[in-house]
Design a protein around this motif. Structure first.
Motif, PDB file in Angstrom:
ATOM      1  N   PHE A 123      63.925  80.004  56.591  1.00  0.00           N
ATOM      2  CA  PHE A 123      62.993  79.299  57.477  1.00  0.00           C
ATOM      3  C   PHE A 123      62.293  80.252  58.438  1.00  0.00           C
ATOM      4  O   PHE A 123      61.070  80.212  58.607  1.00  0.00           O
ATOM      5  CB  PHE A 123      63.751  78.217  58.266  1.00  0.00           C
ATOM      6  N   PHE A 124      63.059  81.132  59.081  1.00  0.00           N
ATOM      7  CA  PHE A 124      62.470  82.011  60.093  1.00  0.00           C
ATOM      8  C   PHE A 124      61.748  83.205  59.480  1.00  0.00           C
ATOM      9  O   PHE A 124      61.121  83.990  60.205  1.00  0.00           O
ATOM     10  CB  PHE A 124      63.538  82.476  61.080  1.00  0.00           C
ATOM     11  N   THR A 125      61.806  83.355  58.158  1.00  0.00           N
ATOM     12  CA  THR A 125      60.967  84.341  57.478  1.00  0.00           C
ATOM     13  C   THR A 125      59.585  83.758  57.234  1.00  0.00           C
ATOM     14  O   THR A 125      58.574  84.461  57.311  1.00  0.00           O
ATOM     15  CB  THR A 125      61.604  84.756  56.136  1.00  0.00           C
ATOM     16  N   VAL A 126      59.557  82.444  56.978  1.00  0.00           N
ATOM     17  CA  VAL A 126      58.294  81.755  56.721  1.00  0.00           C
ATOM     18  C   VAL A 126      57.574  81.439  58.026  1.00  0.00           C
ATOM     19  O   VAL A 126      56.387  81.719  58.188  1.00  0.00           O
ATOM     20  CB  VAL A 126      58.543  80.462  55.913  1.00  0.00           C
ATOM     21  N   PHE A 127      58.293  80.858  58.973  1.00  0.00           N
ATOM     22  CA  PHE A 127      57.699  80.446  60.246  1.00  0.00           C
ATOM     23  C   PHE A 127      58.102  81.422  61.354  1.00  0.00           C
ATOM     24  O   PHE A 127      59.270  81.821  61.444  1.00  0.00           O
ATOM     25  CB  PHE A 127      58.150  79.037  60.625  1.00  0.00           C
ATOM     26  N   THR A 128      57.143  81.756  62.203  1.00  0.00           N
ATOM     27  CA  THR A 128      57.403  82.751  63.248  1.00  0.00           C
ATOM     28  C   THR A 128      57.570  82.078  64.605  1.00  0.00           C
ATOM     29  O   THR A 128      56.768  82.289  65.529  1.00  0.00           O
ATOM     30  CB  THR A 128      56.272  83.786  63.291  1.00  0.00           C
ATOM     31  N   PHE A 129      58.597  81.245  64.727  1.00  0.00           N
ATOM     32  CA  PHE A 129      58.964  80.721  66.036  1.00  0.00           C
ATOM     33  C   PHE A 129      59.758  81.818  66.755  1.00  0.00           C
ATOM     34  O   PHE A 129      60.790  82.279  66.246  1.00  0.00           O
ATOM     35  CB  PHE A 129      59.816  79.459  65.895  1.00  0.00           C
ATOM     36  N   PRO A 130      59.318  82.267  67.915  1.00  0.00           N
ATOM     37  CA  PRO A 130      59.947  83.434  68.572  1.00  0.00           C
ATOM     38  C   PRO A 130      61.359  83.153  69.071  1.00  0.00           C
ATOM     39  O   PRO A 130      61.617  82.115  69.685  1.00  0.00           O
ATOM     40  CB  PRO A 130      58.994  83.732  69.741  1.00  0.00           C
ATOM     41  N   PHE A 131      62.258  84.091  68.811  1.00  0.00           N
ATOM     42  CA  PHE A 131      63.650  84.006  69.271  1.00  0.00           C
ATOM     43  C   PHE A 131      63.770  84.580  70.685  1.00  0.00           C
ATOM     44  O   PHE A 131      63.248  85.645  70.988  1.00  0.00           O
ATOM     45  CB  PHE A 131      64.566  84.793  68.325  1.00  0.00           C
ATOM     46  N   LEU A 132      64.474  83.847  71.530  1.00  0.00           N
ATOM     47  CA  LEU A 132      64.788  84.319  72.878  1.00  0.00           C
ATOM     48  C   LEU A 132      66.186  84.918  72.922  1.00  0.00           C
ATOM     49  O   LEU A 132      66.447  85.850  73.679  1.00  0.00           O
ATOM     50  CB  LEU A 132      64.674  83.169  73.887  1.00  0.00           C
ATOM     51  N   GLN A 133      67.097  84.345  72.136  1.00  0.00           N
ATOM     52  CA  GLN A 133      68.467  84.855  72.017  1.00  0.00           C
ATOM     53  C   GLN A 133      68.908  84.687  70.563  1.00  0.00           C
ATOM     54  O   GLN A 133      68.557  83.713  69.907  1.00  0.00           O
ATOM     55  CB  GLN A 133      69.434  84.081  72.934  1.00  0.00           C
ATOM     56  N   GLY A 134      69.703  85.608  70.086  1.00  0.00           N
ATOM     57  CA  GLY A 134      70.180  85.523  68.721  1.00  0.00           C
ATOM     58  C   GLY A 134      69.328  86.320  67.759  1.00  0.00           C
ATOM     59  O   GLY A 134      68.324  86.939  68.124  1.00  0.00           O
ATOM     60  N   ASN A 135      69.720  86.277  66.463  1.00  0.00           N
ATOM     61  CA  ASN A 135      69.065  87.059  65.421  1.00  0.00           C
ATOM     62  C   ASN A 135      68.469  86.097  64.398  1.00  0.00           C
ATOM     63  O   ASN A 135      69.178  85.305  63.780  1.00  0.00           O
ATOM     64  CB  ASN A 135      70.089  87.991  64.750  1.00  0.00           C
ATOM     65  N   SER A 136      67.164  86.163  64.202  1.00  0.00           N
ATOM     66  CA  SER A 136      66.487  85.237  63.289  1.00  0.00           C
ATOM     67  C   SER A 136      66.954  85.418  61.840  1.00  0.00           C
ATOM     68  O   SER A 136      66.930  84.471  61.051  1.00  0.00           O
ATOM     69  CB  SER A 136      64.975  85.425  63.370  1.00  0.00           C
ATOM     70  N   ALA A 137      67.375  86.624  61.478  1.00  0.00           N
ATOM     71  CA  ALA A 137      67.772  86.895  60.095  1.00  0.00           C
ATOM     72  C   ALA A 137      69.098  86.231  59.730  1.00  0.00           C
ATOM     73  O   ALA A 137      69.349  85.933  58.561  1.00  0.00           O
ATOM     74  CB  ALA A 137      67.852  88.393  59.856  1.00  0.00           C
ATOM     75  N   THR A 138      69.964  86.006  60.724  1.00  0.00           N
ATOM     76  CA  THR A 138      71.310  85.490  60.415  1.00  0.00           C
ATOM     77  C   THR A 138      71.608  84.147  61.076  1.00  0.00           C
ATOM     78  O   THR A 138      72.682  83.589  60.879  1.00  0.00           O
ATOM     79  CB  THR A 138      72.365  86.506  60.881  1.00  0.00           C
ATOM     80  N   ALA A 159      72.905  76.096  83.382  1.00  0.00           N
ATOM     81  CA  ALA A 159      72.875  77.544  83.620  1.00  0.00           C
ATOM     82  C   ALA A 159      73.874  78.304  82.757  1.00  0.00           C
ATOM     83  O   ALA A 159      73.892  79.539  82.758  1.00  0.00           O
ATOM     84  CB  ALA A 159      73.146  77.818  85.101  1.00  0.00           C
ATOM     85  N   LYS A 160      74.716  77.608  81.998  1.00  0.00           N
ATOM     86  CA  LYS A 160      75.709  78.277  81.162  1.00  0.00           C
ATOM     87  C   LYS A 160      75.043  79.005  79.995  1.00  0.00           C
ATOM     88  O   LYS A 160      73.980  78.607  79.518  1.00  0.00           O
ATOM     89  CB  LYS A 160      76.708  77.259  80.604  1.00  0.00           C
ATOM     90  N   LYS A 161      75.703  80.029  79.500  1.00  0.00           N
ATOM     91  CA  LYS A 161      75.215  80.771  78.342  1.00  0.00           C
ATOM     92  C   LYS A 161      75.463  79.929  77.083  1.00  0.00           C
ATOM     93  O   LYS A 161      76.610  79.606  76.754  1.00  0.00           O
ATOM     94  CB  LYS A 161      75.928  82.110  78.235  1.00  0.00           C
ATOM     95  N   PRO A 162      74.414  79.549  76.329  1.00  0.00           N
ATOM     96  CA  PRO A 162      74.604  78.652  75.184  1.00  0.00           C
ATOM     97  C   PRO A 162      75.161  79.335  73.929  1.00  0.00           C
ATOM     98  O   PRO A 162      75.844  78.696  73.134  1.00  0.00           O
ATOM     99  CB  PRO A 162      73.203  78.106  74.923  1.00  0.00           C
ATOM    100  N   ILE A 163      74.855  80.624  73.713  1.00  0.00           N
ATOM    101  CA  ILE A 163      75.280  81.301  72.483  1.00  0.00           C
ATOM    102  C   ILE A 163      76.808  81.276  72.379  1.00  0.00           C
ATOM    103  O   ILE A 163      77.528  81.638  73.313  1.00  0.00           O
ATOM    104  CB  ILE A 163      74.768  82.752  72.449  1.00  0.00           C
ATOM    105  N   GLY A 164      77.300  80.830  71.214  1.00  0.00           N
ATOM    106  CA  GLY A 164      78.736  80.764  70.972  1.00  0.00           C
ATOM    107  C   GLY A 164      79.362  79.439  71.351  1.00  0.00           C
ATOM    108  O   GLY A 164      80.519  79.173  70.993  1.00  0.00           O
ATOM    109  N   GLN A 165      78.612  78.569  72.042  1.00  0.00           N
ATOM    110  CA  GLN A 165      79.134  77.254  72.417  1.00  0.00           C
ATOM    111  C   GLN A 165      79.133  76.338  71.189  1.00  0.00           C
ATOM    112  O   GLN A 165      78.340  76.510  70.256  1.00  0.00           O
ATOM    113  CB  GLN A 165      78.280  76.631  73.524  1.00  0.00           C
TER     114      GLN A 165
END
Length: 798
Positions: A123-138, A159-165
């Motif tokens: 999906f993220f190879t076709v559409f270029t929605f910009p990533f703020l956190q994380g890796n679009s490839a994985t 205000a909590k960090k969402p990545i990994g939740q």
């Protein structure tokens, strides 16, 4: 000299405040209308252009035979994305996307009903929605992952960090946040708050594991290599389908077409089948743009008429300036400068009008339309260019006309060149009224068609029917108890559930007569219903019986079905002959027996003709609960349903009356009617201002004639009639031009409806009488003013 011109222009504005106000108001109205429409058109044309590879990105759609001709489906099979990349090197990458069903995200005891999508890891190879956190490839590799938009992440985690939740999907499937992307732009046809891996969805897995070409619930997007012609890939796909679906009859095979990404928003009306985005309509966009230009030109014509009318009083000024040595280009510059100042003042008023009207306009168009000077760098330069163009268009004729006057003739009191009966002013007035009458006819016909839609016999009852979307299987499992509880209330008459509402039956299957003859497949719409569906919606049986709890064949799950009259006709039977017949069906359950024939009802909008329909029995409640309720105490009854359903599900209570659902089918048409009515009133107003100017001009020209007639005994009514007859001719000529033009335009618009009103002659007569009345009221004011004037004042100069 420029300062002198500016000073003279301001002096003339102050000297004739009434004239200045009318002229500025007319120009401002036209400019405001045009600016509003231009902002809307710019918004509609900007969809999906933000993707880096937008010019190479396409959605694959399928063309299939239908019961009422060819149908185009936006939805495709899960086999398509993988096969197309393997078989066609021109396709760089492909991805499958589909909306989430029954969306609900939960964090501990907090629940969030948000719309999301499921997509594969391309999906993220076709559409270029910009990533703020994380890796679009994985981000979508793990079936238990989830990607959130920034606004949803803030809403859930603060205000909590969402990545990994970890979030729970549908209150039972855990998903770990692996990425945060920027909020989806308003100009994206794909709208979502989160993305889940398609591999985690049982529906997707089921589609892939079964015969994939028979399931159509996904949306396929591809990126073609630069320079590749999409038409050539379409031809190659046609050969591929013919080879791999050789067991299908050629006329039953689908073909695939490539729709450019930038066309999806505006050019998908014919792809309404299974399209999940809110699409626009390119016809309406260009129609609105054309009307905006027309209204602006009407405003310019109005300015020209008023400027010429007023120029008579300034003829001597021109003569004196020429005697004093003024060149013609200097006079042209002076008049164009005055036009520019007038237009600039009108622009300021127009911008104020636009800001005032934008909230209502945005609500009407259902678009977040804003006049953002910072976000839209072309806006201010565009407004300045528009001001220059309007001032040139509206001011050129008066400037050229006045600058060519001969000073000798002017100073002797002669006004050569200003007295022709067939001047541009009359042509402009005829054009203004032709446009006004055309818009009036259009407004009347749109209103009449919408009234026809509202009162059309649909074949089902839509009054006082409460519909509730079922999002949770807990509701389905406990439906029997909920139904029993609610039916004890005297305000609840009957209850039912069905896969779809009768207003929008979208699912397609194919049927054929079971006679071992390999008959041609008949595409049909289909939905599953329960025992009470016909009763709740008041759908009539023509032959046989409906599903019933009293029949063991129904309760034990025998493969039976109801079909409508159109299906009976297409299969070559009568309604009575159809009872007991068997047919093959492509829903995976094989042969079915017809137990009843229902009267045709409109299961889509009346833009489409009625077609074959199959109703099957669903013993597992899903889709929608519907209840026929009494009109008394509606809010209390709705609260009763809400309490009963909220006890068994964390999902929000979503309800709607069937009337509202029905009206949604015609929102764009209703919007067109409202816009047409607004433009019509504005066009008539501007045309009246223009006629006011022409009447003032003509009356001023004939003042001495009127004085002589009064001295010779002419009456006030006689003079009013004399001055008015010329304008009646102009309106009549405009009417003659408008009739064929309006008929052609509205006849084309009505072709989009399978069921439509006739264009009656009285609509044209009514529009003509209305316009003539407004014109006469405008002219009579000037005529009475001239007729009541003392002839001594007009003749003493002689």
């Amino acid at each position: 000299m420029i300062r002198n011109y500016f000073r003279i222009a301001l002096r003339n504005l102050k000297k004739s405040l009434g004239y200045s106000f009318i002229n500025i108001l007319g120009l401002a109205s036209g400019l405001a209308c045009f600016i509003l429409i231009l902002i809307f058109v710019q918004h509609e044309l900007s969809y999906d252009v933000f993707h880096k590879n937008a010019d190479q990105l396409y959605r694959v759609i399928q063309r299939r035979p239908g019961s009422n001709g060819v149908k185009y489906w936006a939805a495709t099979s899960p086999a398509l994305a993988g096969n197309i990349t393997q078989q066609f090197p021109e396709v760089q990458v492909a991805t499958s996307v589909f909306p989430t069903f029954n969306p609900l995200l939960s964090l501990d005891d907090k629940h969030f009903a948000e719309e999301g999508i499921l997509a594969d890891d391309h999906f993220f190879t076709v559409f270029t929605f910009p990533f703020l956190q994380g890796n679009s490839a994985t981000a979508l590799k793990d079936p238990n992952s989830i990607v959130l938009t920034a606004s949803l992440a803030r809403k859930i985690f603060g205000a909590k960090k969402p990545i990994g939740q970890t979030l729970m999907y549908q209150d039972k499937y855990p998903h770990i946040v692996t990425g945060i992307i920027a909020d989806v732009p308003e100009t994206s046809h794909l709208t979502f708050s989160y993305i889940l891996p398609a591999s985690s969805d049982p529906y997707y897995q089921d589609c892939v594991s079964k015969e994939p070409w028979y399931n159509n619930g996904l949306y396929t997007y591809v990126v073609l290599a630069k320079g590749v012609d999409a038409k050539q890939v379409e031809k190659g796909m046609r050969r591929y389908i013919d080879k791999n679906l050789a067991d299908w009859r050629p006329e039953d095979r689908m073909t695939f077409l490539f729709q450019p990404l930038k066309d999806i928003h505006l050019k998908s009306q014919h792809l309404a089948t299974f399209a999940f985005e809110k699409s626009g309509n390119d016809k309406y966009v260009y129609l609105f743009l054309a009307i905006g230009f027309i209204v602006l030109l009407l405003a310019c014509a109005n300015y020209t008429n008023l400027a010429v009318a007023r120029s008579i009083r300034r003829a001597q000024e021109v003569g004196i300036r020429k005697v004093a040595g003024a060149w013609r280009w200097q006079l042209i510059g002076q008049f164009l400068g005055e036009s520019l100042i007038m237009t600039f003042l009108a622009l300021i008023l127009a911008i104020a009008m636009v800001h005032f009207a934008l909230p209502s306009f945005s609500q009407l168009m259902e678009r977040p339309i804003r006049m953002d000077y910072l976000a839209n760098p072309l806006l201010l330069p565009g407004l300045l260019v528009l001001t220059l163009l309007v001032s040139l268009i509206s001011g050129s004729y008066p400037a050229l006309l006045m600058s060519r006057l001969k000073p000798v003739q002017v100073l002797k009191g002669k006004q050569v060149g200003l007295t022709s009966r067939f001047t541009l002013q009359r042509i402009l007035t005829v054009g203004q009224y032709a446009v006004s009458i055309t818009l009036l006819v259009g407004s009347f016909i749109i209103y009449k068609q919408m009234q026809f839609v509202q009162h059309q016999q649909l074949g089902y009852n839509r009054e006082h029917v409460l519909t509730i979307k079922v999002n949770d299987k807990n509701v389905s499992q406990q439906y029997a108890a909920i139904r029993e509880e609610l039916l004890r209330n005297p305000h609840v008459v009957a209850m039912s559930y069905s896969q779809s509402l009768p207003t929008t039956v979208m699912t397609m299957q194919s049927m054929s007569r079971w006679e071992g003859s390999g008959d041609h497949l008949l595409p049909t719409n289909t939905t599953s219903i329960d025992y009470d569906f016909l009763n709740v919606y008041g759908i009539q049986l023509v032959a046989g019986r409906g599903f019933s709890r009293q029949f063991g064949a129904d309760t034990l799950g025998a493969p039976t079905a109801l079909i409508n009259e159109s299906a009976v006709k297409a299969l070559g039977w009568t309604s009575k002959e159809a009872i007991g017949k068997e047919f093959d069906y492509s829903d995976g359950r094989g042969r079915r027996t017809i137990i009843g024939v229902v009267k045709d009802f409109h299961f889509n909008s009346i833009h489409q003709a009625l077609g074959p329909l199959v109703l099957t029995l669903n013993r597992d409640p899903s889709g929608y609960i519907a209840a026929k309720i009494r009109p008394e105490n509606l809010q209390g009854t709705v609260a009763l349903f809400e309490n009963a359903i909220k006890r068994v599900t964390p999902y929000p209570f979503e309800y709607q009356f069937l009337d509202d659902n029905f009206n949604k089918l015609y929102k764009s048409d209703l919007r067109l009617g409202e816009m047409f009515a607004s433009f019509t009133l504005l066009a008539v107003f501007i045309a009246s201002l223009g006629l006011f100017g022409l009447a003032a001009y003509s009356t001023q020209q004939r003042m001495k004639e009127i004085g002589i007639r009064k001295v010779l005994g002419a009456t006030v009514p006689g003079i009013v009639g004399l001055l008015s007859k010329d304008y009646i001719k102009l309106v009549f000529i405009g009417f003659i031009i408008a009739v064929p033009l309006a008929w052609y335009i509205m006849n084309c618009w009505l072709q989009d409806f399978a069921y439509r009103v006739d264009i009656a002659w009285w609509i044209f007569a009514l529009a003509g009488i209305f316009t003539l009345t407004i014109a006469l009221l405008t002219v009579i004011f000037q005529s009475l003013k001239a007729a009541w004037m003392n002839p001594v004042k007009t003749l003493k100069a002689e």
